[in-house]
Scaffold this motif. Structure first.
Motif, PDB file in Angstrom:
ATOM      1  N   THR A   1       0.823  -1.211   0.000  1.00  0.00           N
ATOM      2  CA  THR A   1       0.000   0.000   0.000  1.00  0.00           C
ATOM      3  C   THR A   1       0.858   1.263   0.000  1.00  0.00           C
ATOM      4  O   THR A   1       0.566   2.219  -0.714  1.00  0.00           O
ATOM      5  N   SER A   2       1.949   1.264   0.755  1.00  0.00           N
ATOM      6  CA  SER A   2       2.783   2.466   0.828  1.00  0.00           C
ATOM      7  C   SER A   2       3.555   2.721  -0.469  1.00  0.00           C
ATOM      8  O   SER A   2       4.015   3.831  -0.698  1.00  0.00           O
ATOM      9  N   SER A   3       3.694   1.708  -1.322  1.00  0.00           N
ATOM     10  CA  SER A   3       4.454   1.878  -2.568  1.00  0.00           C
ATOM     11  C   SER A   3       3.772   2.834  -3.536  1.00  0.00           C
ATOM     12  O   SER A   3       4.406   3.326  -4.470  1.00  0.00           O
ATOM     13  N   ILE A   4       2.477   3.090  -3.320  1.00  0.00           N
ATOM     14  CA  ILE A   4       1.780   4.094  -4.131  1.00  0.00           C
ATOM     15  C   ILE A   4       1.174   5.184  -3.234  1.00  0.00           C
ATOM     16  O   ILE A   4       0.192   5.828  -3.595  1.00  0.00           O
TER      17      ILE A   4
ATOM     18  N   PRO B   1      -2.150   4.505   2.886  1.00  0.00           N
ATOM     19  CA  PRO B   1      -1.928   3.991   4.238  1.00  0.00           C
ATOM     20  C   PRO B   1      -2.214   2.495   4.333  1.00  0.00           C
ATOM     21  O   PRO B   1      -2.956   1.938   3.517  1.00  0.00           O
ATOM     22  N   VAL B   2      -1.629   1.857   5.337  1.00  0.00           N
ATOM     23  CA  VAL B   2      -1.901   0.449   5.616  1.00  0.00           C
ATOM     24  C   VAL B   2      -3.406   0.281   5.805  1.00  0.00           C
ATOM     25  O   VAL B   2      -4.060   1.119   6.431  1.00  0.00           O
TER      26      VAL B   2
ATOM     27  N   GLY C   1      -8.882   1.547  -2.663  1.00  0.00           N
ATOM     28  CA  GLY C   1      -9.990   1.830  -1.745  1.00  0.00           C
ATOM     29  C   GLY C   1     -11.131   0.855  -1.957  1.00  0.00           C
ATOM     30  O   GLY C   1     -12.291   1.156  -1.707  1.00  0.00           O
ATOM     31  N   ALA C   2     -10.791  -0.349  -2.431  1.00  0.00           N
ATOM     32  CA  ALA C   2     -11.794  -1.371  -2.726  1.00  0.00           C
ATOM     33  C   ALA C   2     -12.437  -1.889  -1.448  1.00  0.00           C
ATOM     34  O   ALA C   2     -11.857  -1.837  -0.370  1.00  0.00           O
TER      35      ALA C   2
ATOM     36  N   PRO D   1      -8.375   6.651   6.790  1.00  0.00           N
ATOM     37  CA  PRO D   1      -7.922   8.041   6.728  1.00  0.00           C
ATOM     38  C   PRO D   1      -6.582   8.153   6.005  1.00  0.00           C
ATOM     39  O   PRO D   1      -5.665   7.376   6.249  1.00  0.00           O
ATOM     40  N   GLY D   2      -6.516   9.090   5.063  1.00  0.00           N
ATOM     41  CA  GLY D   2      -5.313   9.287   4.258  1.00  0.00           C
ATOM     42  C   GLY D   2      -5.340   8.556   2.933  1.00  0.00           C
ATOM     43  O   GLY D   2      -4.504   8.793   2.066  1.00  0.00           O
TER      44      GLY D   2
END
Length: 193
Positions: free
Chosen positions: A84-87, A90-91, A114-115, A121-122
């Motif tokens: 998730t952080s690679s793009i 947030p976790v 965001g599936a 948040p974030g």
């Protein structure tokens, strides 16, 4: 090499029989994991199968030549994790519905961000397209990739990438009931529209 949501297999005799692959035994149990969707694409220009596996923490991109797959009994893969952080997410951000395409010089991967209402948040939900140079995948070393900002093509949710794309990738989404917006990303550009 062939795949379905939960199954992958390869043949070394032209499809007369297949040997099943178990991602949970080939790859480590790490933060990416393995849950369901998979995409496999053969890229003749670099003689590699590229296998994309969806996990609960992102995507795993794996590459292997046909000869390596056969000689290793399906276990010889070089892989990279796109969490998730690679793009910039947030976790806990949900990823789903992967698709792939190959351009003249780059490999493209897309998914919905965001599936399953998993947009903590974030999170900036929408459609992301990731671009990885084929030469880096072929080399099997570190990859450096670019990606689009998911909300920019948020209404392209659930869409696919064009195939046989040449030097520009395209995807589209309905921005109104009677209108379609087409996005493109040229291989020599850092801007998508």
């Amino acid at each position: 090499l062939f795949r379905s949501n939960w199954l992958a297999a390869y043949s070394n005799n032209g499809g007369s029989s297949f040997n099943q692959l178990d991602p949970t035994k080939i790859f480590p149990k790490d933060s990416i994991g393995y849950c369901c969707d998979q995409v496999v694409q053969y890229v003749p220009s670099i003689d590699r199968f590229i296998w994309v596996l969806q996990g609960s923490g992102g995507y795993r991109v794996a590459a292997s030549s046909p000869a390596q797959i056969i000689s290793s009994n399906g276990n010889g893969w070089t892989y990279w994790n796109l969490g998730t952080s690679s793009i910039g997410q947030p976790v806990g951000t949900g990823f789903d519905y992967p698709d792939t395409a190959v351009g003249d010089n780059d490999f493209y991967l897309t998914w919905d961000v965001g599936a399953f209402s998993d947009c903590p948040p974030g999170c900036t939900g929408g459609k992301v397209v990731v671009r990885i140079p084929l030469s880096q995948i072929q080399a099997g070393a570190t990859i450096f990739y670019g990606y689009t900002y998911p909300p920019d093509s948020g209404f392209a949710w659930g869409s696919h990438l064009t195939q046989d794309t040449g030097d520009t990738i395209f995807w589209a989404g309905h921005n109104q009931n009677s209108a379609l917006r087409v996005f493109s990303w040229a291989e020599n550009s850092n801007t998508d529209y």
